[in-house]
Design an enzyme around this catalytic site. Structure first.
Site, PDB file in Angstrom:
ATOM      1  N   PRO A  11       0.784  -1.230   0.000  1.00 40.09           N
ATOM      2  CA  PRO A  11       0.000   0.000   0.000  1.00 40.09           C
ATOM      3  C   PRO A  11       0.821   1.288   0.000  1.00 40.09           C
ATOM      4  CG  PRO A  11      -0.134  -1.117   2.124  1.00 40.09           C
ATOM      5  CD  PRO A  11       0.506  -2.066   1.180  1.00 40.09           C
ATOM      6  N   ASN A  12       0.283   2.241  -0.720  1.00 37.57           N
ATOM      7  CA  ASN A  12       0.812   3.615  -0.810  1.00 37.57           C
ATOM      8  C   ASN A  12       2.076   3.745  -1.662  1.00 37.57           C
ATOM      9  OD1 ASN A  12      -1.224   4.837   0.905  1.00 37.57           O
ATOM     10  ND2 ASN A  12      -0.259   3.709   2.579  1.00 37.57           N
ATOM     11  N   ARG A  19       4.771  10.990  -2.411  1.00 34.19           N
ATOM     12  CA  ARG A  19       4.637  10.566  -1.020  1.00 34.19           C
ATOM     13  C   ARG A  19       5.935  10.824  -0.250  1.00 34.19           C
ATOM     14  NH1 ARG A  19       4.730   4.316   1.148  1.00 34.19           N
ATOM     15  NH2 ARG A  19       4.302   4.859   3.300  1.00 34.19           N
ATOM     16  N   TYR A  24      11.257   8.903   0.821  1.00 42.92           N
ATOM     17  CA  TYR A  24      11.215   7.918  -0.268  1.00 42.92           C
ATOM     18  C   TYR A  24      11.802   8.412  -1.593  1.00 42.92           C
ATOM     19  CZ  TYR A  24       8.170   5.498   3.009  1.00 42.92           C
ATOM     20  OH  TYR A  24       7.667   4.874   4.126  1.00 42.92           O
ATOM     21  N   ASN A  75       8.108  -5.657  -1.292  1.00 44.31           N
ATOM     22  CA  ASN A  75       8.084  -4.506  -0.390  1.00 44.31           C
ATOM     23  C   ASN A  75       6.651  -4.453   0.144  1.00 44.31           C
ATOM     24  OD1 ASN A  75       7.989  -2.134   0.993  1.00 44.31           O
ATOM     25  ND2 ASN A  75       9.019  -0.912  -0.592  1.00 44.31           N
ATOM     26  N   ALA A  78       3.357  -0.936   4.616  1.00 49.44           N
ATOM     27  CA  ALA A  78       2.848  -0.959   5.998  1.00 49.44           C
ATOM     28  C   ALA A  78       2.429  -2.359   6.442  1.00 49.44           C
ATOM     29  CB  ALA A  78       1.683   0.015   6.132  1.00 49.44           C
ATOM     30  N   GLU A  99      12.871  -9.553   1.129  1.00 53.33           N
ATOM     31  CA  GLU A  99      12.064  -8.464   1.714  1.00 53.33           C
ATOM     32  C   GLU A  99      12.816  -7.155   1.479  1.00 53.33           C
ATOM     33  OE1 GLU A  99      11.357  -8.882   5.917  1.00 53.33           O
ATOM     34  OE2 GLU A  99      10.669  -6.807   6.111  1.00 53.33           O
ATOM     35  N   HIS A 101      12.776  -2.771   1.629  1.00 52.35           N
ATOM     36  CA  HIS A 101      12.224  -1.479   2.046  1.00 52.35           C
ATOM     37  C   HIS A 101      13.119  -0.378   1.511  1.00 52.35           C
ATOM     38  CE1 HIS A 101       9.553  -3.584   4.709  1.00 52.35           C
ATOM     39  NE2 HIS A 101      10.599  -4.312   5.089  1.00 52.35           N
ATOM     40  N   ARG A 108      13.700   4.515  11.962  1.00 50.70           N
ATOM     41  CA  ARG A 108      12.446   5.280  11.977  1.00 50.70           C
ATOM     42  C   ARG A 108      11.653   4.998  13.265  1.00 50.70           C
ATOM     43  NH1 ARG A 108       9.579   4.731   6.308  1.00 50.70           N
ATOM     44  NH2 ARG A 108       8.359   6.425   7.242  1.00 50.70           N
TER      45      ARG A 108
HETATM   46  C1  DQA Z   1       8.459   0.867   3.474  1.00 49.76           C
HETATM   47  C2  DQA Z   1       8.616   1.053   4.995  1.00 49.76           C
HETATM   48  C3  DQA Z   1       7.302   0.812   5.699  1.00 49.76           C
HETATM   49  O1  DQA Z   1       7.469   0.996   7.110  1.00 49.76           O
HETATM   50  C4  DQA Z   1       6.258   1.801   5.227  1.00 49.76           C
HETATM   51  O2  DQA Z   1       5.006   1.554   5.845  1.00 49.76           O
HETATM   52  C5  DQA Z   1       6.147   1.823   3.739  1.00 49.76           C
HETATM   53  C6  DQA Z   1       7.341   1.706   2.915  1.00 49.76           C
HETATM   54  C7  DQA Z   1       9.745   1.247   2.696  1.00 49.76           C
HETATM   55  O3  DQA Z   1       9.838   0.907   1.523  1.00 49.76           O
HETATM   56  O4  DQA Z   1      10.628   1.905   3.265  1.00 49.76           O
HETATM   57  O5  DQA Z   1       5.054   2.036   3.198  1.00 49.76           O
HETATM   58  O6  DQA Z   1       8.203  -0.508   3.211  1.00 49.76           O
END
Ligand code: DQA
Length: 154
Positions: A11-12, A19, A24, A75, A78, A99, A101, A108
């Site tokens: 998501p997002n 964003r 990011y 990825n 959240a 995995e 990120h 964070r």
């Molecule tokens: C994320 C890190 C997560 O904590 C966050 O909720 C994201 C992006 C990252 O790519 O750094 O949406 O996965």
């Protein structure tokens, strides 16, 4: 036939570029997809690149990857920190799982320190921004090559 890497985004991540750019960066998900496809070509891999804001959709895609993909880069965004459903789906694949990120989740908020996915991941990459996707593809190529050479020796 080229080996296939399934790259899943949670998501997002469709909002990358606008964003929280301080965290990011300015690269959009479309740019990342194009860069991944170009880089994969050089590695002799094909990429199936997907994003969803819905947990169940990601679960469906993970289930469908069995027997179709050679590696999953995920990825989970959240859902990393909340989703037992994604953990359970990943547990059922016998594929290498990376995995990923973009941000360094350990630098964070404390709620980002825990990942439901990490226990079933072959490896975890975080903190390298959009470059992380390229690094993850390099890792995928190595994992797939190691698996293929193991199978050829059988
Ligand atoms: C994320 C890190 C997560 O904590 C966050 O909720 C994201 C992006 C990252 O790519 O750094 O949406 O996965």
């Amino acid at each position: 036939m080229a080996h296939k890497v399934l790259i899943l985004n949670g998501p997002n991540l469709n909002m990358l570029g606008t964003r929280e750019p301080a965290i990011y960066g300015a690269t959009t998900l479309g740019d990342i997809e194009a860069n991944c496809k170009a880089h994969a070509k050089g590695l002799g891999l094909t990429v199936d690149f997907r994003q969803s804001n819905h947990e169940g959709k990601l679960v469906d895609w993970i289930q469908q990857a069995r027997g179709k993909a050679n590696c999953i880069i995920i990825n989970p965004a959240a859902y990393t920190h909340t989703s037992v459903a994604i953990l359970d789906a990943l547990k059922m694949t016998d594929l290498p799982i990376i995995e990923l990120h973009m941000s360094n989740v350990h630098a964070r908020e404390p709620f980002r320190y825990h990942s439901y996915v990490s226990p079933v991941a072959t490896g975890v990459l975080c903190g390298f921004g959009a470059d992380g996707y390229i690094m993850a593809l390099d890792a995928a190529a190595r994992l797939i090559a190691a698996q293929t050479s193991k199978q050829n020796k059988k």
